[in-house]
Scaffold this motif. Structure first.
Motif, PDB file in Angstrom:
ATOM      1  N   ALA A 474      13.888 -40.345   5.933  1.00  0.00           N
ATOM      2  CA  ALA A 474      12.592 -39.958   5.367  1.00  0.00           C
ATOM      3  C   ALA A 474      11.944 -41.117   4.630  1.00  0.00           C
ATOM      4  N   ASP A 475      12.761 -41.872   3.915  1.00  0.00           N
ATOM      5  CA  ASP A 475      12.228 -42.980   3.141  1.00  0.00           C
ATOM      6  C   ASP A 475      11.579 -44.022   4.050  1.00  0.00           C
ATOM      7  N   SER A 476      12.280 -44.389   5.122  1.00  0.00           N
ATOM      8  CA  SER A 476      11.747 -45.411   6.039  1.00  0.00           C
ATOM      9  C   SER A 476      10.514 -44.914   6.766  1.00  0.00           C
ATOM     10  N   VAL A 477      10.552 -43.654   7.207  1.00  0.00           N
ATOM     11  CA  VAL A 477       9.390 -43.114   7.924  1.00  0.00           C
ATOM     12  C   VAL A 477       8.176 -43.125   6.990  1.00  0.00           C
ATOM     13  N   ALA A 478       8.381 -42.690   5.729  1.00  0.00           N
ATOM     14  CA  ALA A 478       7.261 -42.640   4.789  1.00  0.00           C
ATOM     15  C   ALA A 478       6.678 -44.038   4.572  1.00  0.00           C
ATOM     16  N   LEU A 479       7.555 -45.027   4.408  1.00  0.00           N
ATOM     17  CA  LEU A 479       7.057 -46.392   4.180  1.00  0.00           C
ATOM     18  C   LEU A 479       6.311 -46.919   5.411  1.00  0.00           C
ATOM     19  N   ALA A 480       6.834 -46.585   6.591  1.00  0.00           N
ATOM     20  CA  ALA A 480       6.164 -47.035   7.820  1.00  0.00           C
ATOM     21  C   ALA A 480       4.791 -46.367   7.952  1.00  0.00           C
ATOM     22  N   VAL A 481       4.712 -45.092   7.569  1.00  0.00           N
ATOM     23  CA  VAL A 481       3.430 -44.390   7.629  1.00  0.00           C
ATOM     24  C   VAL A 481       2.440 -45.019   6.649  1.00  0.00           C
ATOM     25  N   ILE A 482       2.921 -45.346   5.468  1.00  0.00           N
ATOM     26  CA  ILE A 482       2.060 -46.003   4.470  1.00  0.00           C
ATOM     27  C   ILE A 482       1.523 -47.317   5.048  1.00  0.00           C
ATOM     28  N   GLU A 483       2.384 -48.051   5.713  1.00  0.00           N
ATOM     29  CA  GLU A 483       1.949 -49.331   6.275  1.00  0.00           C
ATOM     30  C   GLU A 483       0.848 -49.136   7.322  1.00  0.00           C
TER      31      GLU A 483
END
Lengths: 612, 299
Positions: A474-483
């Motif tokens: 979840a953490d990585s997906v959220a950061l990728a979405v933010i990017e």
């Protein structure tokens, strides 16, 4: 003045028929850049909290950017920003071509339209010659009911071809909350910006001018422009050039991500009948491109003409194809092309039109029919004729009850029908979902959920995360979405077309170099990422001011997996976990509110974003 | 091409064929085996041929004029094989071409050219700027045997040491193109993929037991537009071989989709809809569904 900018925007108060030219400081430009960033900044300071999007108090902003008028490919774009009558939240949509260049030549970086006229009118803004910028109004009576394209054509015939025009169709005139605003066949499509202009009794805005901005470093800009143009011919953009976005149809179908029958399924059995391969050879009659674009993504298809009519062409995009095809269960390409052409003519957002019709079709299927309505007036999945009939019906002076529901958009229609039909009104914040079924695309699910504009595929590129190898925590997906959201914020503020995104090795770095060359201001990769985050926060701040609550960041219940389905399907819990990580990654509170420091930064920019 | 007096050839065929999983000497090559094919080629130029095999290696009937030498111990490496071969070549032979059995497209003209350069050198070896080719080289029998014996005594088993310690001449492969334009002589077979590739180049049938697994390709977007097909079934055991098969069957993909024997970065392979395949050596299994897609999904 900072090269690339004029240093001011034009503010027209229609109610009092006055104008002025508020200045914009260079410190604002260096942070909000232009386009969406600049537009949100102006909208926030020009409106008071809680205003109605179709009232005289509303403002419609047309924002340009420092790259408009430069030789950088795909830069002839403008952003239109207003509070959406569909969502009551921020709405920013892009449009392109000659209007962008002509509007900038007026001698301003944005146009802000406030107030309201008594009679439908055409607004002319003239920035030619040595005289100050001036505006004039003329009656729109001869153009009422005309398509946007016809209105543009007529005004140019009557007033001269040096005018470039944005216009609304009938849908905008009657303020359908998903009416588009268009120029040269291209639409600022989502969120009902056409209704906002219509509410001001403006049928069209015509602009002309001769004021050019300087380029700080011409040699460097030319060098970058050449490189970008060369790269725009490589395989990275071939999809758009050769096939257009309709190429997505088969891919999404294969990934079970093609929303079908109001998102009840993710693939469409009859998809082959709608593919580009059936459409292309016989039907494709032309390819076209925006001004200052080397990609050329527009693919025009022919429609069989009715008796006595001239043969017509319609520009077909994936989003229109999905929304008026599989989403409504329609497999006849002729019906889809006709419905799409009709939406273009009336000035209707195809996604919201198809989305709301599909919602009504599911109501029919499930027998959720409002009292006093007969079964037989409801459209049925697969019935392309009924889609076309409903679109016509919606435009009539005396629409049927079902067409009145359609005119509300899916969220309000569900509220009218009740019976918890909101569970399958496929929208977020009132904006109908685009053609990405989120049950297997978890990053896209998050992007659409937290998006300030509502369910949206343009202010986030989150689907890119789903379609590449990525860490699924979840953490990585959220950061990728933010990017991807940050990247979109910069693309929409520069402005460059998203179809060129594949050619960049390091998007933020190359964008910083581009902006530095044009404006002479020193941008860096990190300063641009900061700007992206600021722009996203400003949009959020506007929403908070207008009444956003954390509950709005949610997908319709029917999207979530029931027991006994595949592990890869999105669940409510997994989405909530993603939202939590997204909020943390953005520095928001757990619930998603901007923190005090973020609010203070925005306040310092001179926008009024007080939250009660 | 005439046979050159006092010039011989040694074929080293006693290797393990580990990656091939099957004795390379016995691989079918048209109507012959690979070893028979090598003998046919070398017979056009060498007046004597010695085949060096491992102790129990099965070989086809090679005819009485071919001398078969068995290594005393199996799989001791090429230097030991060369030692056996050089010890058993007859005294009238001054120089030899040494090769393995796995280069079926050897050109006699190339061997002749190397031989012509060897008068004043103990070793003539091709070089491509990066690699030396000791098993496509011409050696002087006596001095080389002495050196080989010494290297083995010193426990230095790499043939490359010969290059360093003998009076050697290297010939850049570009100067060989005159005789072998595609440098086919240097194409050797180490894996079933190499084998299939060479057979396809020469339009020879692939024996059933060596065929790669069938892979179902799905084309989307521009690749589909270019190939004009939605699906294809090709045989490949990994992505590298799949790309090579795609290039062979759909040459129009070369350039817009396949560049330098790799997929253009604008495209990607997926196995089904959940597994992204990145490594060219990723193994494929029978009936895999491989999708070729634009990286730029959506938009």
């Amino acid at each position: 003045m900072t090269p690339g900018y004029h240093g001011k925007y034009l503010r027209i108060d229609l109610s009092n028929q006055i104008m002025d030219l508020p200045e914009i400081g260079s410190e604002i430009y260096s942070q909000v850049i232009g386009g969406v960033g600049l537009g949100v900044w102006i909208l926030s300071r020009e409106t008071e909290a809680g205003y109605h999007p179709l009232s005289a108090e509303s403002a419609l902003i047309i924002a340009l950017s420092p790259l408009v008028g430069t030789p950088l490919t795909t830069s002839a774009k403008f952003a239109v920003i207003a509070k959406s009558p569909l969502s009551n939240r921020i709405c920013d949509a892009m449009c392109s071509s000659h209007f962008a260049m002509a509007a900038k030549k007026i001698g301003v970086d944005a146009i802000c339209i406030k107030g309201r006229l008594v009679e439908p009118s055409i607004l002319f803004i003239d920035g030619t010659g040595d005289d100050p910028i001036r505006f004039s109004l003329s009656t729109a009576a001869p153009y009422l009911g005309d398509t946007a394209a016809e209105t543009e054509r007529k005004i140019r015939v009557e007033s001269g071809t040096d005018w470039q025009i944005i216009s609304i169709g009938l849908a905008g005139e009657i303020q359908i909350p998903f009416a588009t605003l268009s120029h040269d066949g291209r639409h600022a499509g989502r969120g009902g910006l056409g209704a906002v202009l219509g509410s001001k009794n403006i049928k069209a805005i015509a602009v002309r001018g001769d004021k050019r901005t300087n380029i700080a470093n011409t040699n460097e800009t030319m060098k970058i422009a050449r490189s970008l143009s060369e790269r725009s011919f490589t395989p990275a953009t071939a999809k758009y050039r050769e096939l257009g976005t309709v190429a997505n149809l088969l891919v999404f179908n294969r990934f079970e991500s093609l929303p079908t029958r109001n998102f009840q399924e993710g693939s469409f059995l009859e998809v082959e009948s709608l593919t580009q391969h059936d459409l292309a050879p016989a039907r494709k009659i032309a390819k076209n491109s925006c001004a200052a674009c080397t990609i050329g993504c527009e693919h025009i298809y022919s429609i069989k003409s009715d008796k006595g009519d001239q043969p017509k062409g319609v520009r077909m995009e994936y989003e229109s194809l999905f929304a008026l095809g599989p989403l409504c269960g329609v497999s006849d390409p002729e019906m889809v092309l006709k419905a799409s052409a009709l939406c273009d003519e009336f000035g209707l957002d195809t996604i919201s039109t198809g989305g709301t019709i599909a919602f009504l079709m599911e109501c029919m299927d499930k027998k959720f029919i409002p009292q006093g309505l007969e079964d037989n007036v409801f459209p049925k999945f697969g019935d392309g004729e009924s889609v076309i009939r409903l679109i016509h019906d919606m435009m009539s002076p005396d629409p049927s009850i079902i067409a009145r529901l359609l005119k509300l958009g899916s969220r309000r229609a569900a509220q009218e029908i009740g019976q918890n039909t909101i569970a399958f009104a496929q929208q977020v914040k009132g904006l109908e979902m685009p053609g990405y079924h989120p049950r297997k695309l978890h990053a896209m699910a998050l992007g659409m959920t937290v998006g300030c504009r509502g369910a949206d595929h343009n202010r986030t590129g989150a689907y890119e995360v789903d379609f590449r190898e990525h860490d699924r925590s979840a953490d990585s997906v959220a950061l990728a979405v933010i990017e991807t959201e940050d990247k979109a914020a910069i693309m929409d503020s520069l402005i460059l077309c998203k179809f060129i995104r594949g050619v960049f090795q390091d998007f933020f770095q190359e964008s910083a170099e581009m902006l530095s060359a044009v404006t002479g201001t020193c941008y860096t990769k990190s300063s641009l990422i900061e700007s992206a985050k600021l722009i996203v926060r400003m949009r959020k701040a506007f929403n908070q001011r207008e009444g956003w609550t954390p509950e709005e960041d949610a997908l319709p219940e029917s999207i979530f997996a029931q027991d006994s389905v595949e592990d890869s399907y999105l669940t409510k819990t997994s989405l909530e976990d993603l939202i939590k990580h997204y909020n943390a990654g953005r520095g928001f509170s757990d619930e998603g509110w901007l923190n005090d420091t973020q609010m203070q930064c925005i306040s310092r920019l001179g926008s009024d974003h007080s939250i009660e | 091409m005439a046979v050159t007096p006092r010039f011989g050839a040694i074929i080293l065929c006693g290797g393990q064929s580990r990656r091939m999983g099957f004795s390379k000497a016995l691989l079918p090559f048209g109507k012959k085996t690979m070893i028979e094919n090598a003998i046919d080629i070398l017979g056009q130029i060498a007046s004597e041929i010695v085949v060096v095999a491992s102790p129990d290696q099965i070989l086809p009937e090679l005819g009485s004029i071919i001398r078969i030498v068995r290594d005393p111990i199996a799989y001791q490496g090429p230097l030991k094989g060369m030692q056996s071969g050089l010890m058993h070549i007859s005294d009238q032979i001054d120089s030899v071409f040494i090769t393995a059995t796995d280069s079926p497209l050897l050109k006699p003209e190339l061997i002749h050219h190397l031989s012509n350069q060897s008068e004043n050198f103990e070793l003539v070896m091709p070089f491509d700027g990066k690699y030396y080719y000791p098993l496509t080289a011409v050696y002087k029998v006596k001095p080389v045997l002495e050196k080989v014996n010494q290297l083995i005594r010193d426990d230095r088993h790499r043939p490359f040491f010969l290059m360093e310690e003998l009076h050697s001449k290297t010939i850049h492969v570009n100067k060989i193109k005159e005789f072998d334009p595609n440098l086919d002589s240097f194409r050797n077979i180490n894996t079933p993929g190499d084998y299939r590739n060479i057979l396809q180049t020469t339009n020879l049938p692939i024996p059933e037991e060596f065929r790669a697994p069938p892979i179902h390709i799905e084309f989307y977007g521009v690749p589909r537009l270019i190939t004009k097909v939605a699906h294809a079934t090709l045989e490949a055991e990994n992505l590298a071989e799949l790309i090579s098969e795609l290039s062979r069957n759909f040459p129009e993909l070369k350039g817009p989709v396949i560049v330098n024997e790799s997929l253009h970065p604008a495209y990607r392979f997926m196995r089904g809809t959940s597994e992204f395949l990145m490594d060219l050596q990723d193994p494929l299994v029978a009936n895999d569904k491989i999708l070729i897609l634009a990286v730029d999904a959506g938009g």
